[in-house]
Design an enzyme around this catalytic site. Structure first.
Site, short mmCIF file in Angstrom:
data_model
loop_
_atom_site.label_atom_id
_atom_site.label_comp_id
_atom_site.label_asym_id
_atom_site.label_seq_id
_atom_site.Cartn_x
_atom_site.Cartn_y
_atom_site.Cartn_z
N GLU A 196 -8.34 -5.64 6.55
CA GLU A 196 -7.27 -4.67 5.55
C GLU A 196 -8.17 -3.97 4.79
OE1 GLU A 196 -8.17 -6.31 2.53
OE2 GLU A 196 -6.22 -6.06 2.03
N MET A 197 -7.46 -3.30 3.96
CA MET A 197 -8.52 -2.38 2.82
C MET A 197 -8.58 -2.48 1.25
SD MET A 197 -8.33 0.89 5.41
CE MET A 197 -9.49 1.79 4.59
N GLU A 198 -7.91 -3.76 0.82
CA GLU A 198 -7.72 -3.52 -0.79
C GLU A 198 -8.00 -4.95 -1.18
OE1 GLU A 198 -5.17 -2.59 1.75
OE2 GLU A 198 -5.40 -0.36 1.25
N ARG B 147 -0.52 -8.71 -3.36
CA ARG B 147 -0.21 -7.51 -2.43
C ARG B 147 0.43 -7.96 -1.26
NH1 ARG B 147 -2.01 -3.87 1.16
NH2 ARG B 147 -3.23 -4.35 2.77
N ARG C 21 7.69 -4.16 12.93
CA ARG C 21 7.03 -4.21 11.60
C ARG C 21 7.91 -4.50 10.45
NH1 ARG C 21 3.44 -0.34 13.49
NH2 ARG C 21 4.49 1.40 12.88
N ARG D 81 7.29 1.85 1.01
CA ARG D 81 7.72 0.23 1.37
C ARG D 81 8.09 -0.26 -0.26
NH1 ARG D 81 8.72 -1.70 6.19
NH2 ARG D 81 6.89 -1.33 7.58
N GLY E 219 0.87 -6.54 2.57
CA GLY E 219 0.51 -5.30 3.48
C GLY E 219 0.27 -5.64 4.79
N SER E 220 -0.38 -5.04 5.42
CA SER E 220 -0.65 -5.10 6.77
C SER E 220 -2.08 -5.44 7.22
CB SER E 220 -0.05 -3.97 7.81
OG SER E 220 -0.71 -2.85 7.53
N GLY F 3 0.98 -1.32 0.08
CA GLY F 3 -0.03 0.01 -0.02
C GLY F 3 0.75 1.30 -0.22
N ARG G 88 1.93 11.00 -8.62
CA ARG G 88 1.28 11.18 -7.48
C ARG G 88 2.29 10.58 -6.11
NH1 ARG G 88 -4.83 12.02 -7.72
NH2 ARG G 88 -4.84 12.63 -10.00
N SER H 246 -0.22 -6.04 12.08
CA SER H 246 0.11 -4.90 12.53
C SER H 246 -0.49 -4.56 13.88
CB SER H 246 0.34 -3.57 11.50
OG SER H 246 -1.05 -3.53 11.34
N ASP H 247 -1.58 -4.87 13.95
CA ASP H 247 -2.33 -4.57 14.99
C ASP H 247 -3.40 -5.55 15.57
OD1 ASP H 247 -3.25 -2.52 12.94
OD2 ASP H 247 -4.97 -3.11 13.91
N1 HPA Z 1 -8.11 -1.99 9.69
C1 HPA Z 1 -8.16 -1.91 8.59
N2 HPA Z 1 -6.88 -2.16 7.98
C2 HPA Z 1 -5.88 -2.57 8.70
C3 HPA Z 1 -5.90 -2.31 9.91
C4 HPA Z 1 -7.26 -2.05 10.53
O1 HPA Z 1 -7.34 -2.27 11.78
N3 HPA Z 1 -4.56 -2.50 10.43
C5 HPA Z 1 -3.94 -2.68 9.27
N4 HPA Z 1 -4.42 -2.47 8.19
#
Ligand code: HPA
Length: 235
Positions: free
Chosen positions: A180-182, A87, A218, A24, A89-90, A20, A43, A204-205
């Site tokens: 995650e978001m993708e 991908r 990380r 990175r 990612g975290s 993302g 961008r 990551s969390d």
């Molecule tokens: N939510 C969404 N996407 C993330 C999160 C999360 O807590 N941590 C890392 N990517």
């Protein structure tokens, strides 16, 4: 160049890793790839091509969220002939049996995004899934590298901050490992345009416990995940 990527034809490899964060992408290119060159700064969403174990590989930042990741996946496949995308990612863990820094490969991706409802006129709940060949290879590579990798479904959420954490608990009850978001957009676009896609993540969390990794942690787990992704994409 395409609308959002400043590469000339032929400058992007058929195999692409997609973090993302564009920084990175730079770190992966500088740390792992031989003779890496930057092909796009449009961008600030940096992209690089180099070689991993003698095979051409590119690394392209995707930005955060499905609208941004969709743009890059679409243009990589349709304008630059990219065939395989992983991908890296975290994610936030939803289940208590996962720990910070664990590595996850996403077999499928549920989503609260409206993108696929629009695609299918709200008539079908399309199930975005990973490419089986890439996933199988990633499992073999992780085993060979001695890294425990969880394989399971995840959630691709539109919002990082949610007012409905109860939905995360319900999803965890249905076996969903992390958020995650993708991934849902990546899997859908790859399927639509006949490319292969996989999402590999590090925790990551932790949504249940509120724990977070430090940036040093990380970096270390990010390396393990990138090594799995690189060996997988050249296999
Ligand atoms: N939510 C969404 N996407 C993330 C999160 C999360 O807590 N941590 C890392 N990517």
């Amino acid at each position: 160049m395409s609308t959002h990527i400043g590469a000339k034809p032929g400058e992007i490899a058929e195999r692409v890793l997609m973090p993302g964060d564009p920084l990175r992408a730079k770190w992966i290119a500088e740390t792992y790839l031989e003779d890496a060159t930057c092909y796009s700064t449009v961008r600030g969403m940096l992209g690089f091509t180099g070689r991993w174990k003698g095979v051409d590989v590119s690394v392209q930042g995707s930005g955060m969220g499905m609208p941004s990741a969709s743009i890059y996946a679409h243009e990589l496949i349709n304008e630059y002939g990219v065939k395989s995308l992983i991908r890296v990612g975290s994610c936030g863990a939803l289940r208590e049996d996962l720990q910070l820094r664990d590595v996850i490969a996403a077999i499928g991706s549920s989503t609260d995004s409206n993108m696929n409802r629009m695609r299918f006129d709200g008539l079908i709940d399309y199930a975005p899934v990973a490419d089986f060949g890439l996933l199988r290879t990633a499992v073999e590579v992780a085993e060979r590298q001695g890294i425990t990798m969880h394989v399971g479904p995840i959630l691709a959420a539109d919002a990082f901050y949610t007012d409905r954490p109860d939905l995360y608990d319900t999803l965890a009850d249905y076996g969903v490992l992390a958020v995650e978001m993708e991934s849902a957009a990546l899997y859908t676009i790859a399927a639509r345009y006949k490319a292969r896609a996989l999402t590999v993540l590090t925790v990551s969390d932790h949504i249940k416990t509120g724990e977070k990794t430090t940036s040093a942690e990380r970096e270390q787990t990010f390396s393990q995940m990138v090594e799995i992704a690189l060996d997988t994409i050249i296999a």
